[in-house]
Scaffold this motif. Structure first.
Motif, short mmCIF file in Angstrom:
data_model
loop_
_atom_site.label_atom_id
_atom_site.label_comp_id
_atom_site.label_asym_id
_atom_site.label_seq_id
_atom_site.Cartn_x
_atom_site.Cartn_y
_atom_site.Cartn_z
N GLY A 249 31.31 50.87 42.62
CA GLY A 249 30.07 50.27 42.15
C GLY A 249 30.09 48.76 42.06
O GLY A 249 29.11 48.15 41.62
N ALA A 250 31.18 48.11 42.48
CA ALA A 250 31.27 46.65 42.41
C ALA A 250 30.31 46.02 43.41
O ALA A 250 29.96 46.62 44.44
N THR A 251 29.90 44.79 43.14
CA THR A 251 28.97 44.05 43.99
C THR A 251 29.62 42.74 44.44
O THR A 251 30.68 42.35 43.96
N ILE A 252 28.93 42.04 45.35
CA ILE A 252 29.41 40.73 45.79
C ILE A 252 29.47 39.77 44.62
O ILE A 252 30.40 38.95 44.51
N ASN A 253 28.50 39.84 43.69
CA ASN A 253 28.54 38.98 42.51
C ASN A 253 29.77 39.27 41.66
O ASN A 253 30.38 38.35 41.09
N ASP A 254 30.14 40.54 41.53
CA ASP A 254 31.36 40.89 40.79
C ASP A 254 32.58 40.24 41.45
O ASP A 254 33.45 39.69 40.76
N VAL A 255 32.63 40.30 42.78
CA VAL A 255 33.74 39.68 43.50
C VAL A 255 33.74 38.17 43.29
O VAL A 255 34.79 37.56 43.06
N LEU A 256 32.55 37.55 43.35
CA LEU A 256 32.46 36.11 43.15
C LEU A 256 33.04 35.69 41.80
O LEU A 256 33.82 34.75 41.71
N PHE A 257 32.68 36.43 40.74
CA PHE A 257 33.15 36.02 39.41
C PHE A 257 34.63 36.34 39.21
O PHE A 257 35.31 35.63 38.46
N SER A 258 35.14 37.35 39.88
CA SER A 258 36.58 37.57 39.82
C SER A 258 37.32 36.48 40.58
O SER A 258 38.41 36.05 40.17
N ILE A 259 36.73 35.98 41.67
CA ILE A 259 37.30 34.84 42.38
C ILE A 259 37.34 33.61 41.47
O ILE A 259 38.35 32.88 41.41
N LEU A 260 36.25 33.36 40.76
CA LEU A 260 36.20 32.22 39.85
C LEU A 260 37.25 32.35 38.76
O LEU A 260 37.93 31.38 38.41
N SER A 261 37.39 33.55 38.20
CA SER A 261 38.37 33.78 37.14
C SER A 261 39.79 33.51 37.64
O SER A 261 40.56 32.78 37.01
N MET A 262 40.14 34.08 38.80
CA MET A 262 41.48 33.87 39.36
C MET A 262 41.70 32.42 39.78
O MET A 262 42.74 31.82 39.50
N GLY A 263 40.71 31.86 40.48
CA GLY A 263 40.86 30.50 41.00
C GLY A 263 40.97 29.45 39.91
O GLY A 263 41.82 28.56 39.99
N LEU A 264 40.12 29.56 38.89
CA LEU A 264 40.19 28.59 37.78
C LEU A 264 41.50 28.73 37.01
O LEU A 264 42.10 27.73 36.60
N SER A 265 41.95 29.97 36.82
CA SER A 265 43.22 30.18 36.13
C SER A 265 44.36 29.55 36.91
O SER A 265 45.23 28.87 36.34
N ARG A 266 44.36 29.75 38.23
CA ARG A 266 45.42 29.17 39.06
C ARG A 266 45.36 27.64 39.01
O ARG A 266 46.40 26.97 38.95
N TYR A 267 44.16 27.08 39.05
CA TYR A 267 44.01 25.62 39.01
C TYR A 267 44.53 25.05 37.69
O TYR A 267 45.21 24.02 37.66
#
Length: 466
Positions: A249-267
């Motif tokens: 049931g995941a959506t592209i928006n769900d993927v986008l926000f998981s990318i933001l979560s991972m990317g900001l944490s890594r930064y």
């Protein structure tokens, strides 16, 4: 909605007035890359006969009455006055690096939010050396959904010059269309009421005193005046679709926000000891469209007296989207599950509608200045802005010239980090606008986001194979 030149003035909508206040002025920039050199005279001729100039707001001046209230007043448009043609490469960028040059130009534009009121509030910048056209449009003329539809109505499919582009419609996720039992319906209603109360109270608290803890990416009052840098993160939509298959049931928006979560944490790992980041919440401000996207065929057949007024303008609410710092090595799919859980709760509430109604009430009862102050406080008390606009599914062309990319950003906000994603054909580009004294390396942040998607795609592939 239409009115003739010299006729009665039309008052601005509440959202339109908000975008003309000192603390909340907003201008939209849409960069359109072209495959071949740009014929400026042909573009001017196209604009003169375009759908855009059939719309009253694009041929109206902003005027204020004796009480200071803003109105639209019809006027004649001289297209030449709205064109800014830059023939030479952008100074400071490598001549062959067109992306960096365009981003540098857009970053400079983001620091000049005021537009001349002696002509309608739109401009077209042509960067000839970089084969790029930039639409610069005041946000009071329309939101991203409206402006995207208007732009696409002037384009045609690259492989079929007579066909309008197609914009995907929302698809139901698995199980969404099935009928619910009485017990399930009651439970869903109670959840909606509960989440609405919780999120609206949180929204009101954000507009007054509650704020994110200070972090290396935090902005604040006055940061909107700081110099900017702009970088682009590029995602393949197939990669995002592959990643979302890891969670039902995941959506592209769900993927986008998981990318933001991972990317900001890594930064953040390289900016501050992880012990001080544990539990850090980074709240995003997202604009939610509250009406249907105008149909392209409506715009293509538009005339002065048949403007789809009901579907035009600025009608959106605000939703607050919290992300949490996660330590290195955490499972990418866990980020996706958490993002989906957070967004599902927001979607199962009326937070966006209540934010719109609250803003409209404040505007009506207390005026635009107080509404502007409250909106700015929400920005100052959160960490970043994010938007996502769906573009055409296939390659398109303008005046027979194939379009290579479509990207968007807006003028500077008190946030040190503002992100806008636009999808086009098989790719989605995320524009990352930063206050460069706070985030001096947005290109590294862009790579953090790109790497996050690749990690999530690999983790999803492992789950699907198992």
């Amino acid at each position: 909605m239409g009115f003739p030149e010299g006729g009665a003035d039309e008052p601005l909508t509440p959202a339109g007035r908000l975008f003309h206040q000192k603390d909340t002025v907003q201008v939209v920039h849409c960069a359109i890359g072209m495959k071949n050199p740009i014929d400026v005279d042909a573009v001017k001729a196209s604009i003169e006969s375009s759908v855009m100039l059939k719309h009253p707001r694009f041929r109206s001046l902003l005027v204020r009455d004796s009480r200071g209230l803003e109105h639209w007043r019809g006027t004649e448009v001289t297209v030449d006055n709205h064109f800014i043609v830059v023939d030479e490469p952008i100074a400071g960028a490598a001549a062959e690096d067109h992306e960096a040059a365009v981003n540098e130009y857009l970053a400079d534009l983001s620091m000049t939010p005021e537009m001349s009121t002696d002509k309608p509030l739109w401009e077209i910048h042509v960067l000839r050396a970089h084969a790029c056209v930039i639409l610069r449009i005041h946000h009071s003329l329309g939101d991203g959904i409206s402006l995207m539809s208007m732009f696409l109505a002037a384009c045609r499919k690259a492989d079929d010059p007579d066909a309008l582009p197609a914009v995907p419609t929302r698809k139901r996720v698995s199980g969404e269309g099935r009928s619910l039992s009485l017990r399930e319906s009651a439970a869903k209603l109670l959840q909606m009421v509960w989440f609405t109360i919780v999120f609206v109270v949180g929204f009101l608290m954000r507009s007054m005193w509650m704020k994110d803890l200070k972090s290396p990416i935090s902005g604040g009052d006055g940061v909107e005046l700081w110099p900017r840098k702009l970088a682009t993160a590029r995602f393949w939509l197939d990669d995002m679709k592959q990643a979302k298959r890891a969670v039902a049931g995941a959506t592209i928006n769900d993927v986008l926000f998981s990318i933001l979560s991972m990317g900001l944490s890594r930064y953040l790992v390289g900016k501050e000891p992880s012990s001080t980041l544990a539990g850090l919440q980074m709240t995003g401000v997202a604009m939610v469209n509250l009406r249907e996207q105008p149909g392209l065929h409506e715009f293509a057949k538009m005339s002065t007296d048949t403007i789809p007024a009901r579907r035009w303008g600025n009608r959106f609410g605000i939703t607050l989207l919290p992300l949490r710092y996660c330590k290195s090595g955490s499972d990418p799919v866990d980020h996706l599950r958490e993002a989906k859980r957070m967004l599902d709760r927001r979607k199962n509430s009326l937070e966006a509608y209540f934010s719109y109604w609250i803003g409209d009430l404040v505007m009506s009862c207390f005026g635009a200045k107080l509404a502007s102050v409250l909106n700015k406080r929400i920005i100052c008390n959160t960490t970043f802005t994010i938007s996502n606009v769906v573009g055409p599914q296939e390659r398109i062309a303008y005046l027979g010239n194939p379009i290579t990319y479509i990207r968007a950003n807006s003028c500077a906000l008190p946030h040190a980090l503002t992100m806008h994603m636009v999808s086009y054909a098989d790719r989605a580009d995320l524009q990352i606008l930063v206050a460069k004294d706070i985030i001096p390396d947005p290109d590294f942040l862009a790579r953090c986001f790109e790497d996050a998607l690749l990690e999530m795609k690999e983790a999803a592939a492992g789950i699907i194979q198992d």
